[in-house]
Every structure is written in structure tokens, then in C-alpha cells.
Design a protein around this motif. Structure first.
Motif, mmCIF file in Angstrom:
data_model
loop_
_atom_site.group_PDB
_atom_site.id
_atom_site.type_symbol
_atom_site.label_atom_id
_atom_site.label_comp_id
_atom_site.label_asym_id
_atom_site.label_seq_id
_atom_site.Cartn_x
_atom_site.Cartn_y
_atom_site.Cartn_z
ATOM 1 N N THR A 83 -6.651 2.664 0.593
ATOM 2 C CA THR A 83 -6.391 1.180 -0.021
ATOM 3 C C THR A 83 -6.387 0.261 1.296
ATOM 4 O O THR A 83 -6.770 -0.937 0.786
ATOM 5 C CB THR A 83 -5.173 1.187 -0.519
ATOM 6 N N LEU A 84 -6.485 0.648 2.717
ATOM 7 C CA LEU A 84 -6.407 -0.279 3.641
ATOM 8 C C LEU A 84 -7.724 -0.017 4.403
ATOM 9 O O LEU A 84 -7.507 -0.269 5.651
ATOM 10 C CB LEU A 84 -5.295 -0.196 4.309
ATOM 11 N N LEU A 85 -8.590 0.381 3.934
ATOM 12 C CA LEU A 85 -9.900 0.974 4.685
ATOM 13 C C LEU A 85 -10.390 -0.405 5.277
ATOM 14 O O LEU A 85 -10.762 0.061 6.403
ATOM 15 C CB LEU A 85 -11.140 1.367 3.588
ATOM 16 N N ALA A 95 0.916 -1.163 -0.160
ATOM 17 C CA ALA A 95 0.011 0.208 -0.050
ATOM 18 C C ALA A 95 0.981 1.333 0.092
ATOM 19 O O ALA A 95 0.235 2.372 0.089
ATOM 20 C CB ALA A 95 -0.779 -0.008 1.070
ATOM 21 N N ARG A 96 2.269 1.007 -0.071
ATOM 22 C CA ARG A 96 2.909 2.171 -0.006
ATOM 23 C C ARG A 96 3.156 2.962 1.132
ATOM 24 O O ARG A 96 3.285 4.236 1.229
ATOM 25 C CB ARG A 96 2.989 3.068 -1.370
ATOM 26 N N PHE A 97 3.105 2.280 2.335
ATOM 27 C CA PHE A 97 3.277 2.676 3.613
ATOM 28 C C PHE A 97 4.778 2.754 3.705
ATOM 29 O O PHE A 97 5.668 2.053 3.190
ATOM 30 C CB PHE A 97 2.699 2.207 4.870
ATOM 31 N N ARG A 98 5.157 3.711 4.598
ATOM 32 C CA ARG A 98 6.798 3.826 5.006
ATOM 33 C C ARG A 98 6.931 3.164 6.212
ATOM 34 O O ARG A 98 6.197 3.007 7.039
ATOM 35 C CB ARG A 98 7.125 5.381 5.204
ATOM 36 N N TRP A 99 8.118 2.780 6.236
ATOM 37 C CA TRP A 99 8.660 1.988 7.457
ATOM 38 C C TRP A 99 9.387 2.897 8.379
ATOM 39 O O TRP A 99 10.263 3.362 7.920
ATOM 40 C CB TRP A 99 9.275 0.656 7.164
ATOM 41 N N THR A 157 -4.959 9.053 0.192
ATOM 42 C CA THR A 157 -5.117 8.238 -1.070
ATOM 43 C C THR A 157 -4.411 6.908 -0.944
ATOM 44 O O THR A 157 -4.987 5.983 -1.387
ATOM 45 C CB THR A 157 -4.676 8.805 -2.077
ATOM 46 N N LYS A 158 -3.482 6.724 -0.068
ATOM 47 C CA LYS A 158 -2.622 5.458 0.196
ATOM 48 C C LYS A 158 -3.453 4.602 1.289
ATOM 49 O O LYS A 158 -3.755 3.438 1.102
ATOM 50 C CB LYS A 158 -1.325 5.534 0.519
ATOM 51 N N PRO A 186 -13.726 7.314 9.826
ATOM 52 C CA PRO A 186 -14.380 8.609 9.372
ATOM 53 C C PRO A 186 -13.638 9.681 8.583
ATOM 54 O O PRO A 186 -13.957 10.152 7.738
ATOM 55 C CB PRO A 186 -14.914 9.186 10.757
ATOM 56 N N ILE A 187 -12.267 9.556 8.682
ATOM 57 C CA ILE A 187 -11.363 10.390 8.207
ATOM 58 C C ILE A 187 -11.178 9.922 6.785
ATOM 59 O O ILE A 187 -11.109 10.670 5.533
ATOM 60 C CB ILE A 187 -10.068 10.606 8.787
ATOM 61 N N LEU A 188 -10.936 8.458 6.661
ATOM 62 C CA LEU A 188 -10.923 7.983 5.238
ATOM 63 C C LEU A 188 -12.181 8.074 4.594
ATOM 64 O O LEU A 188 -12.163 7.816 3.119
ATOM 65 C CB LEU A 188 -10.358 6.520 5.552
#
Length: 237
Positions: A48-50, A27-31, A44-45, A59-61
Motif C-alpha cells: 500500500t506504500l509502494l 498502512a497498519r505498520f507497527r511502531w 501486503t501491508k 523489486p520485492i514488493l
């Protein structure tokens, strides 16, 4: 796996086991090695993990997703009920009016219409509608004269239009420069507060490591608005 929202840092954080790490990575999260967690500040990233969102993130997403869907719908509009100034004897096509309306509502816009349908006119329509005073146009050298002609044809307010060449800097209300000499005049261009920067054939700066890309990004930092234009927003491979 669970995704939470940390309001103090405005980040979405994934609480994941080792076996679940690829879900966040894909999902292109950073480590974050210090906190030992996956994170992003880009909704927006996170969208994809809603399915993994808890009550802090959900609620934010959902709001971000609604906004995104509205933007997608607006980007495909074929007409707009917008009174855009235009010189006598000229008119915008309906789809151009829709593109102008989309761009004036945003600080950053990518116009990716097909080649030859009038992206240049759409960008000038934004200048006309917002009555922008200081504009930089960045384009290939072969298009500088075309931009000059189109600007003098479509602008509704008197503006000085100058073309920068390799051996002379020309200051004007609207400045046209080609990619090849951006680095040479970078410091000078950075000294202006641009109301708008138009980047024509924007795929020229797709490589963020290239000198001209770095120069453009630096010049554009203080710009109030940016319009990127290209008929090839997605390149092969």
C-alpha cells in the motif's frame, strides 16, 4: 518519506518524519519505540506504500503484488482442469473443482462462497485429492451430524469418522467437534499432528480474545493445512 527493506530481519521499514507518521500508521505498520521507526514484515501491508519504496524494497514488493494478483484471479475461477477423486455416482460442480484446486495449492485457505453452494464438499474434495489421513473438523454443534453424513458420502478412501460429544472423546482418522467443547478437549487435540483442520462457520472465532478462539489457534499451530469456511467473511460494523 522512504520505505526500505532490511533483508537481515525481513522487514519493511518506513523512514518518516513526525508529520508523515499517519501514512505509516494508516498502512497498519507497527511502531518500534526502541528503533523509533515504523515497520512491517507483511508485504501486503507494505504494498500500500509502494510509491515510497526505494531500490531495496521495490523489486520485492513488485513480485509480491504479482503473486497477489495471480491469487486473486485464481480465487475467482469458475472451473479447473484437475482430476479430483470422487465416489461413483457423484461429481463436483465446476466452481467446486476451482475451489478445491485453489485450496490444494495453499497451506491456509478461506472459502467464502455463499451459503448453500457446497463449501463442505469442497473441503472434502481437498481431503480426497491430497489423500489426507488425520483431519479435524470444527463446527457448530448443529452441523456435526451433517458433516458426518457428507464425509461418509463423499470420501473416496476408507476413513474412520468420529464425533466428539461433551462427555466422551472419540479418536478417529477424521474427528468432528463443536466450538462449545473445544476448550475442554484442547490439550488432547493439541497432542495430534493434524494434516488438515477445517473450521466451518469460521466467523465463530473472529474475536481473538474469546476462549474458543484461543483454543482453536493453539490447536491449529501444528496443523499442516487449514481451511476456514464462512458465508459471512465480513460482518456488519
Amino acid at each position: 518519506m522512504k520505505m526500505i527493506y532490511k533483508s537481515e530481519s525481513k522487514k519493511f521499514v518506513c523512514i518518516a518524519s513526525y508529520d508523515e507518521r499517519m501514512i505509516a500508521k494508516n498502512a497498519r505498520f507497527r511502531w518500534d519505540p526502541g528503533q523509533k521507526q515504523w515497520w512491517t514484515d507483511d508485504p501486503t501491508k507494505a504494498i500500500t506504500l509502494l510509491e515510497y519504496a526505494d531500490e531495496t524494497a521495490l523489486p520485492i514488493l513488485k513480485q509480491a503484488d504479482e503473486t497477489r494478483q495471480e491469487s486473486i484471479q485464481a480465487s475467482t475461477a469458475l472451473d479447473a482442469n484437475l482430476d479430483i477423486p470422487v465416489p461413483p455416482g457423484l461429481s463436483y460442480f465446476p466452481f467446486q473443482k476451482a475451489g478445491i484446486q485453489y485450496a490444494v495449492q495453499r497451506k491456509n485457505t478461506l472459502i467464502a462462497d455463499d451459503m448453500g453452494v457446497g463449501k463442505t464438499v469442497e473441503a472434502i474434495g481437498v481431503i480426497n485429492y491430497l489423500d489426507l489421513k488425520k483431519v479435524l473438523v470444527v463446527c457448530p454443534a448443529s452441523l456435526k451430524i451433517n458433516w458426518y453424513r457428507e464425509l461418509t458420502k463423499w470420501l473416496v478412501q476408507a476413513r474412520t469418522v468420529g464425533i466428539i460429544n461433551g462427555n466422551k472423546f472419540f479418536d478417529a482418522d477424521i474427528v468432528i467437534i463443536n466450538y462449545d467443547i473445544l476448550v475442554k478437549y484442547q490439550k488432547k487435540l493439541e497432542s495430534f499432528d493434524w494434516d488438515l483442520i477445517i473450521v466451518d462457520e469460521a466467523h465463530y472465532v473472529k474475536n481473538y480474545k474469546a476462549f474458543r478462539s484461543k483454543a482453536l489457534y493453539s490447536i491449529a499451530k501444528k496443523a499442516s493445512r487449514k481451511i476456514y469456511m464462512t458465508g459471512t467473511p465480513i460482518v456488519n460494523r
